[in-house]
Structures are given as structure tokens and as C-alpha cells.
Write a protein that holds these residues in place. Structure first.
Motif, PDB file in Angstrom:
ATOM      1  N   UNK A  57       0.845  -1.195   0.000  1.00  0.00           N
ATOM      2  CA  UNK A  57       0.000   0.000   0.000  1.00  0.00           C
ATOM      3  C   UNK A  57       0.884   1.249   0.000  1.00  0.00           C
ATOM      4  N   UNK A  58       0.572   2.189  -0.866  1.00  0.00           N
ATOM      5  CA  UNK A  58       1.401   3.391  -0.987  1.00  0.00           C
ATOM      6  C   UNK A  58       1.367   4.253   0.274  1.00  0.00           C
ATOM      7  N   UNK A  59       0.340   4.072   1.100  1.00  0.00           N
ATOM      8  CA  UNK A  59       0.147   4.969   2.236  1.00  0.00           C
ATOM      9  C   UNK A  59       0.554   4.367   3.575  1.00  0.00           C
ATOM     10  N   UNK A  60       0.410   3.049   3.736  1.00  0.00           N
ATOM     11  CA  UNK A  60       0.751   2.442   5.027  1.00  0.00           C
ATOM     12  C   UNK A  60       1.757   1.304   4.906  1.00  0.00           C
ATOM     13  N   UNK A  61       2.032   0.834   3.678  1.00  0.00           N
ATOM     14  CA  UNK A  61       3.012  -0.229   3.470  1.00  0.00           C
ATOM     15  C   UNK A  61       2.483  -1.634   3.634  1.00  0.00           C
ATOM     16  N   UNK A  62       1.214  -1.800   3.995  1.00  0.00           N
ATOM     17  CA  UNK A  62       0.626  -3.128   4.175  1.00  0.00           C
ATOM     18  C   UNK A  62       0.772  -3.954   2.901  1.00  0.00           C
ATOM     19  N   UNK A  63       1.090  -5.253   3.073  1.00  0.00           N
ATOM     20  CA  UNK A  63       1.166  -6.154   1.926  1.00  0.00           C
ATOM     21  C   UNK A  63      -0.226  -6.357   1.339  1.00  0.00           C
ATOM     22  N   UNK A  64      -0.346  -6.185   0.030  1.00  0.00           N
ATOM     23  CA  UNK A  64      -1.633  -6.300  -0.652  1.00  0.00           C
ATOM     24  C   UNK A  64      -1.441  -7.098  -1.937  1.00  0.00           C
ATOM     25  N   UNK A  65      -2.542  -7.401  -2.600  1.00  0.00           N
ATOM     26  CA  UNK A  65      -2.476  -8.043  -3.910  1.00  0.00           C
ATOM     27  C   UNK A  65      -2.375  -6.959  -4.980  1.00  0.00           C
ATOM     28  N   UNK A  66      -1.846  -7.287  -6.146  1.00  0.00           N
ATOM     29  CA  UNK A  66      -1.708  -6.269  -7.204  1.00  0.00           C
ATOM     30  C   UNK A  66      -3.037  -5.673  -7.659  1.00  0.00           C
ATOM     31  N   UNK A  67      -4.137  -6.377  -7.363  1.00  0.00           N
ATOM     32  CA  UNK A  67      -5.446  -5.878  -7.783  1.00  0.00           C
ATOM     33  C   UNK A  67      -5.976  -4.773  -6.871  1.00  0.00           C
ATOM     34  N   UNK A  68      -5.410  -4.648  -5.669  1.00  0.00           N
ATOM     35  CA  UNK A  68      -5.891  -3.641  -4.727  1.00  0.00           C
ATOM     36  C   UNK A  68      -5.264  -2.290  -5.071  1.00  0.00           C
ATOM     37  N   UNK A  69      -6.068  -1.402  -5.649  1.00  0.00           N
ATOM     38  CA  UNK A  69      -5.566  -0.127  -6.120  1.00  0.00           C
ATOM     39  C   UNK A  69      -6.605   0.966  -5.889  1.00  0.00           C
ATOM     40  N   UNK A  70      -6.157   2.205  -5.932  1.00  0.00           N
ATOM     41  CA  UNK A  70      -7.059   3.350  -5.801  1.00  0.00           C
ATOM     42  C   UNK A  70      -6.726   4.340  -6.914  1.00  0.00           C
TER      43      UNK A  70
END
Length: 330
Positions: free
Chosen positions: A20-33
């Protein structure tokens, strides 16, 4: 309990589609804003409009998205977009009434969205960018300072007696204005402008309000006035050039939080002893910037500098009073 932990992707250059660009949490590539809010894209029909990135590649406003976890998207970004949308619907009075920190965060998210897109590309070992942002240590330091205050998007934060940016709100004369939306940014100088119907928002993102103070008299003359678009273009040229010659990087210091604190407090320092705040003003360089802003009117540098002692101005007359410009035919 409020989480007051800051995230710093610059420390380990942690830029990827899976954080995540804002908190660094590991996410999947599909999670976007979206970098540009959905309401903005819908209101101004931006989804298919082309946007040029720093590496000269072309995308669209709709395609430009950044990695973002569900929590940051729903709890921090969507409420901010809704707040700005509501303020913008009320015109310049609504945007003036909006907390400057909120407007800084909204602009900062769009600016950083284009920057982090470039940084993620540069982390790809197969990419060979023409202008590698990640190889410029001074620029990276500047971006890291900016990101520190942008964390106020996620972490409750109070800026002690300062705002990180200079904000200017200008009203455009609707009778002379044909464009409902305009957008410009300059990555290295951190200057930004966006036009929403009759309101132009111009911002320099990391100067602690110094440029606004330097331009205080001119900005004061514009307030309560409806400006011709060519006057707005000149005002933007002056702000963007001031950002270009701005020569210091603010430092930010976090006060140690105490148990039970609900927010962080940031202090700031600008080292103006070893460095001049502004590099010298170069009239030819400014004329080149003004020429870029005046392209829609086909005004060239030769016209701007026809009288070198008094370059062309649509804003001020010979006595430095605001010009009343109802129509400009070119």
C-alpha cells in the motif's frame, strides 16, 4: 486506540504494486485506488483523457491508479475525496472554507500518485528510465520529506504553526473561460495546478508557505477579482518559476508521542543560514516558463521580452496595479 505509527517507504525504497502506498501493508496487485478521484473523472469526463508521465509514456486519467489497501482506501481517501467534492460544488467560497490541510492532502495524493508510479517502474530491473528519479539523492530527500507530511492523510497529525505548502485560489471569469478542467504539475519543483470550473487552485507542495508570503501582494490583488484565463496562466507561471528557484528543503521533526496521545505534532526547520531561500531570478528563464503557460494564446518569448526592462504582463500595469482584462483576442 489510534495508530500513530508512521510509514517510510524511502528508507528501504519499498515501492511496489504489492505494498500500500500509504501504510506499506502487503496487498495483492489488484488492490488499487485512482490517483484522480472517481467524482473528478466523472464530472469532467477524464476517464479516457490522456496524461503524459515523467518517462514520456502516455496513460489516461482513468488508468492511473496506485497500490492501496482496503482500509486506507475506504477510511482515509474516500472521505477526503467526498469532502473536497462537496467543497468544490460550492465554488471558490467552498474551497476557501475547506481546511488548508485537507486541500494539501488532496493535492498531495494526486502529485504523489504520479511520482510513486514512476518509482514503481524504476524498481523493475528490466526498465531503463531516461530520467531516473531514484538515482537523484537530493530529489529523493525532498520527496521523503514531502511523504512525511503526506502521512497526515492516514495518521492524525498537527503541523505546529505552519502548513507545508503554499496554496493559491483564483476565480476565473466565466465569460472568457472555455475550459472546465485543466491540470499541470512539475515533478522536480513540486508545483501543481488544477482548474475546477471557475476556480484555479495553484500549489507549491513543500515550501512551508514561503512562496505564498513572497507573492502576498500580488495574490492579495487577485482576491475578489474574476481573472481572465490568460491572467491565471501568468499567475501560474510566476508560482511555478518561484518553485523552480526555491533552494531549500524543509526539515520536519516529530515530537515524541506520549501514552494516550490521539495525534502527532510536527515541527519544522528551514536552514536559511547556509543557503539562500531563492536562487537569483533569471528573467529569460521566467520568460520561457511564461511562454509555456501562454501556449494556448500563441504568445512567444520574443513578445514577452520585447521590452526587457518591463516584460509582458497581463496581471500588472506599469504602476504594479492589477489590470482589468475583460477580453484578450491575441
Amino acid at each position: 486506540m489510534t495508530d500513530l505509527t508512521l510509514y517510510d517507504p524511502f528508507e528501504k525504497m519499498q515501492f511496489s504494486d504489492t505494498n500500500c502506498f500509504l501504510c506499506g501493508t502487503a496487498i495483492t496487485p489488484e488492490q488499487r485506488t485512482p490517483v484522480f478521484g472517481e467524482w473528478l473523472q466523472q464530472k469532467y469526463s477524464l476517464r479516457e483523457k490522456e496524461l503524459l508521465l515523467l518517462d514520456k509514456s502516455v496513460t489516461t486519467f482513468g488508468e492511473l491508479t496506485i497500490p492501496c489497501c482496503h482500509r486506507c482506501h475506504t477510511q482515509h481517501l474516500l472521505p477526503l475525496e467526498a469532502e473536497v467534492e462537496g467543497a468544490a460544488a460550492k465554488g471558490i467560497d467552498g474551497l476557501r472554507a475547506l481546511d488548508e490541510q485537507k486541500l494539501f492532502q488532496w493535492i498531495g495524493k494526486m502529485y504523489y500518485g504520479t511520482l510513486v508510479t514512476e518509482l514503481i517502474k524504476e524498481m523493475n530491473p528490466l526498465m531503463e528510465p531516461q530520467y531516473a528519479v531514484s538515482e537523484d539523492s537530493k530529489m529523493l530527500g525532498r520527496f521523503a520529506s514531502f511523504y512525511q507530511v503526506l502521512q497526515s492523510l492516514r495518521v492524525p497529525m498537527v503541523f505546529s504553526d505552519f502548513i507545508p505548502c503554499s496554496l493559491f485560489l483564483l476565480e476565473v471569469n466565466p465569460l472568457e473561460d472555455a475550459l472546465p478542467f485543466e491540470y499541470q504539475d512539475e515533478l522536480t519543483s513540486m508545483a501543481f495546478s488544477i482548474k475546477l470550473d471557475r476556480v484555479a487552485v495553484v500549489c507549491t507542495l513543500l515550501d512551508n508557505g514561503i512562496i505564498r508570503r513572497a507573492m502576498g501582494r500580488l495574490y492579495g490583488l487577485t482576491q475578489g477579482q474574476q481573472l481572465h484565463p490568460v491572467q491565471v496562466a501568468e499567475f501560474k507561471a510566476r508560482v511555478f518559476y518561484a518553485a523552480y528557484i526555491f533552494n531549500v528543503i524543509p526539515e520536519y521533526f516529530l515530537r515524541p508521542p506520549k501514552p494516550g496521545d490521539s495525534h502527532l505534532v510536527l515541527d519544522t526547520l528551514i536552514d536559511d543560514i547556509r543557503n539562500e531561500v531563492f536562487n537569483p531570478w533569471d528573467m529569460m528563464a521566467y520568460a520561457h516558463m511564461l511562454e509555456e503557460m501562454l501556449k494556448p494564446w500563441d504568445i512567444r518569448e520574443q513578445q514577452i521580452m520585447a521590452n526587457p526592462k518591463q516584460p509582458l504582463s497581463f496581471l500588472l500595469d506599469a504602476d504594479n496595479r492589477l489590470k482589468v482584462l475583460e477580453r484578450y483576442e491575441g
